[in-house]
Design a protein around this motif. Structure first.
Motif, mmCIF file in Angstrom:
data_model
loop_
_atom_site.group_PDB
_atom_site.id
_atom_site.type_symbol
_atom_site.label_atom_id
_atom_site.label_comp_id
_atom_site.label_asym_id
_atom_site.label_seq_id
_atom_site.Cartn_x
_atom_site.Cartn_y
_atom_site.Cartn_z
ATOM 1 N N PRO A 108 0.842 -1.206 0.000
ATOM 2 C CA PRO A 108 0.000 0.000 0.000
ATOM 3 C C PRO A 108 0.875 1.253 0.000
ATOM 4 O O PRO A 108 1.870 1.336 0.717
ATOM 5 C CB PRO A 108 -0.793 -0.116 1.302
ATOM 6 N N ALA A 109 0.515 2.211 -0.806
ATOM 7 C CA ALA A 109 1.295 3.442 -0.911
ATOM 8 C C ALA A 109 0.344 4.635 -0.947
ATOM 9 O O ALA A 109 -0.877 4.483 -1.099
ATOM 10 C CB ALA A 109 2.169 3.415 -2.155
ATOM 11 N N ALA A 110 0.910 5.819 -0.833
ATOM 12 C CA ALA A 110 0.105 7.029 -0.677
ATOM 13 C C ALA A 110 -0.340 7.612 -2.007
ATOM 14 O O ALA A 110 0.348 7.506 -3.014
ATOM 15 C CB ALA A 110 0.895 8.078 0.092
ATOM 16 N N SER A 111 -1.503 8.256 -1.966
ATOM 17 C CA SER A 111 -1.906 9.175 -3.023
ATOM 18 C C SER A 111 -1.553 10.582 -2.556
ATOM 19 O O SER A 111 -1.416 10.839 -1.362
ATOM 20 C CB SER A 111 -3.405 9.066 -3.290
ATOM 21 N N ALA A 112 -1.399 11.509 -3.504
ATOM 22 C CA ALA A 112 -0.956 12.850 -3.138
ATOM 23 C C ALA A 112 -1.488 13.881 -4.128
ATOM 24 O O ALA A 112 -1.899 13.556 -5.242
ATOM 25 C CB ALA A 112 0.573 12.904 -3.097
ATOM 26 N N TYR A 113 -1.465 15.131 -3.668
ATOM 27 C CA TYR A 113 -1.838 16.267 -4.501
ATOM 28 C C TYR A 113 -0.580 16.957 -5.025
ATOM 29 O O TYR A 113 0.383 17.173 -4.274
ATOM 30 C CB TYR A 113 -2.628 17.296 -3.694
ATOM 31 N N ALA A 114 -0.600 17.340 -6.281
ATOM 32 C CA ALA A 114 0.430 18.195 -6.855
ATOM 33 C C ALA A 114 -0.266 19.410 -7.455
ATOM 34 O O ALA A 114 -1.350 19.298 -8.043
ATOM 35 C CB ALA A 114 1.226 17.463 -7.921
ATOM 36 N N ALA A 115 0.347 20.581 -7.259
ATOM 37 C CA ALA A 115 -0.283 21.825 -7.689
ATOM 38 C C ALA A 115 0.781 22.830 -8.086
ATOM 39 O O ALA A 115 1.980 22.598 -7.909
ATOM 40 C CB ALA A 115 -1.149 22.383 -6.553
ATOM 41 N N ALA A 116 0.326 23.976 -8.593
ATOM 42 C CA ALA A 116 1.258 25.037 -8.966
ATOM 43 C C ALA A 116 1.821 25.742 -7.736
ATOM 44 O O ALA A 116 2.897 26.333 -7.793
ATOM 45 C CB ALA A 116 0.566 26.035 -9.884
ATOM 46 N N SER A 117 1.097 25.652 -6.617
ATOM 47 C CA SER A 117 1.566 26.247 -5.366
ATOM 48 C C SER A 117 1.194 25.336 -4.208
ATOM 49 O O SER A 117 0.180 24.627 -4.262
ATOM 50 C CB SER A 117 0.963 27.636 -5.155
ATOM 51 N N ALA A 118 1.984 25.375 -3.154
ATOM 52 C CA ALA A 118 1.777 24.482 -2.017
ATOM 53 C C ALA A 118 0.490 24.786 -1.271
ATOM 54 O O ALA A 118 -0.033 23.919 -0.548
ATOM 55 C CB ALA A 118 2.967 24.575 -1.065
ATOM 56 N N ASP A 119 -0.041 26.000 -1.416
ATOM 57 C CA ASP A 119 -1.259 26.370 -0.691
ATOM 58 C C ASP A 119 -2.502 26.323 -1.583
ATOM 59 O O ASP A 119 -3.474 27.049 -1.367
ATOM 60 C CB ASP A 119 -1.111 27.756 -0.072
ATOM 61 N N ALA A 120 -2.514 25.472 -2.582
ATOM 62 C CA ALA A 120 -3.669 25.329 -3.471
ATOM 63 C C ALA A 120 -4.911 24.929 -2.670
ATOM 64 O O ALA A 120 -4.816 24.257 -1.642
ATOM 65 C CB ALA A 120 -3.381 24.274 -4.538
ATOM 66 N N ASP A 121 -6.072 25.348 -3.152
ATOM 67 C CA ASP A 121 -7.342 25.033 -2.490
ATOM 68 C C ASP A 121 -7.754 23.617 -2.873
ATOM 69 O O ASP A 121 -8.397 23.398 -3.895
ATOM 70 C CB ASP A 121 -8.406 26.042 -2.926
ATOM 71 N N LEU A 122 -7.398 22.665 -2.035
ATOM 72 C CA LEU A 122 -7.630 21.254 -2.359
ATOM 73 C C LEU A 122 -9.049 20.803 -2.053
ATOM 74 O O LEU A 122 -9.546 19.856 -2.664
ATOM 75 C CB LEU A 122 -6.638 20.378 -1.576
ATOM 76 N N MET A 123 -9.711 21.455 -1.104
ATOM 77 C CA MET A 123 -11.040 21.022 -0.691
ATOM 78 C C MET A 123 -12.160 21.834 -1.350
ATOM 79 O O MET A 123 -13.300 21.367 -1.405
ATOM 80 C CB MET A 123 -11.166 21.128 0.831
ATOM 81 N N GLY A 124 -11.830 23.025 -1.849
ATOM 82 C CA GLY A 124 -12.869 23.854 -2.437
ATOM 83 C C GLY A 124 -12.613 24.257 -3.872
ATOM 84 O O GLY A 124 -13.473 24.867 -4.515
#
Length: 240
Positions: A108-124
């Protein structure tokens, strides 16, 4: 590690044991490096190609490689177009209602978010994910607006061109896109999903499952599976 959301349960009883004369047709996507991809010679390559060939050799079988789009990879297994799915597919309860799996060959391994900035709005905000994956299902339930694409490359492109605020996928698969000085950075926390990756098979193919399970156990015991994982995913990869 991609997690297909099943839509083909009605096909579960089609196609019996199809492998014959010790030839096994190995179904993969060919578009999910380093798990599987098409190389410059137009051949299936990657971690799962090397592993699949080793499993077949040790089990006294001959592999034939078949590529198939991700969103129809389970239906085409059930209809007999190939005998296995070896395509970064996580073992889930939902899938096991329709197909069977070997023991996991990747932990088992992790899923992750990648974005243009570390403070991207991941939930909204708007989050891209590959169609038919549990990552897509997770995003849909998170409060974010889900934007689905056919391939991982398309999800990454959506972030780079501003269509999406972030992409959510297997961290191992996203890692090559998140490089120092590059367009994407990690954002938010890793999210554990799935129970490891196994080979998908029709429920009727119990003999083939037993053969592959025996070899996977052997490769775990002698360390050769861990060596293969590190070769393709690096020293920080999850191992057995």
């Amino acid at each position: 590690m991609k997690k297909l959301i099943l839509t083909a349960a009605a096909l579960a009883l089609t196609a019996g044991t199809a492998f014959a004369n010790d030839v096994v047709r190995m179904g993969t996507e060919g578009a999910y490096p380093p798990y599987n991809f098409i190389n410059d010679k137009n051949e299936v390559d990657g971690f799962e190609r090397e592993l699949g060939d080793a499993l077949c050799e040790k089990a006294g079988l001959t592999c034939e490689w078949v590529t198939n789009d991700w969103d129809s990879i389970i239906p085409n297994l059930l209809s007999g177009n190939y005998d296995t799915i070896i395509a970064g597919m996580s073992i889930t309860d939902e899938r096991q209602e329709v197909i069977d799996f070997t023991q996991n060959y990747y932990p088992p391994a992790a899923s992750a978010y990648a974005a243009a900035s570390a403070d991207a709005d991941l939930m909204g905000g708007v989050v891209a994910a590959q169609v038919g994956t549990i990552q897509a299902d997770y995003v849909a339930k998170s409060g974010a607006t889900l934007l689905e694409f056919d391939t991982l490359d398309d999800t990454v492109a959506a972030v780079k061109n501003g269509e999406a605020d972030a992409v959510f996928a297997d961290k191992d698969a996203l890692a090559p896109f998140v490089t120092e000085g590059g367009d994407l950075v990690w954002s938010g926390d890793d999210v554990p999903l799935g129970g490891g990756i196994g080979i998908g098979l029709r429920k009727s193919d119990t003999e083939l499952k037993e053969k592959f399970n025996a070899v996977i156990s052997e490769m775990k015991a002698d360390g050769s599976l861990n060596e293969m994982i590190v070769k393709w995913f690096g020293d920080e990869a999850a191992t057995f």
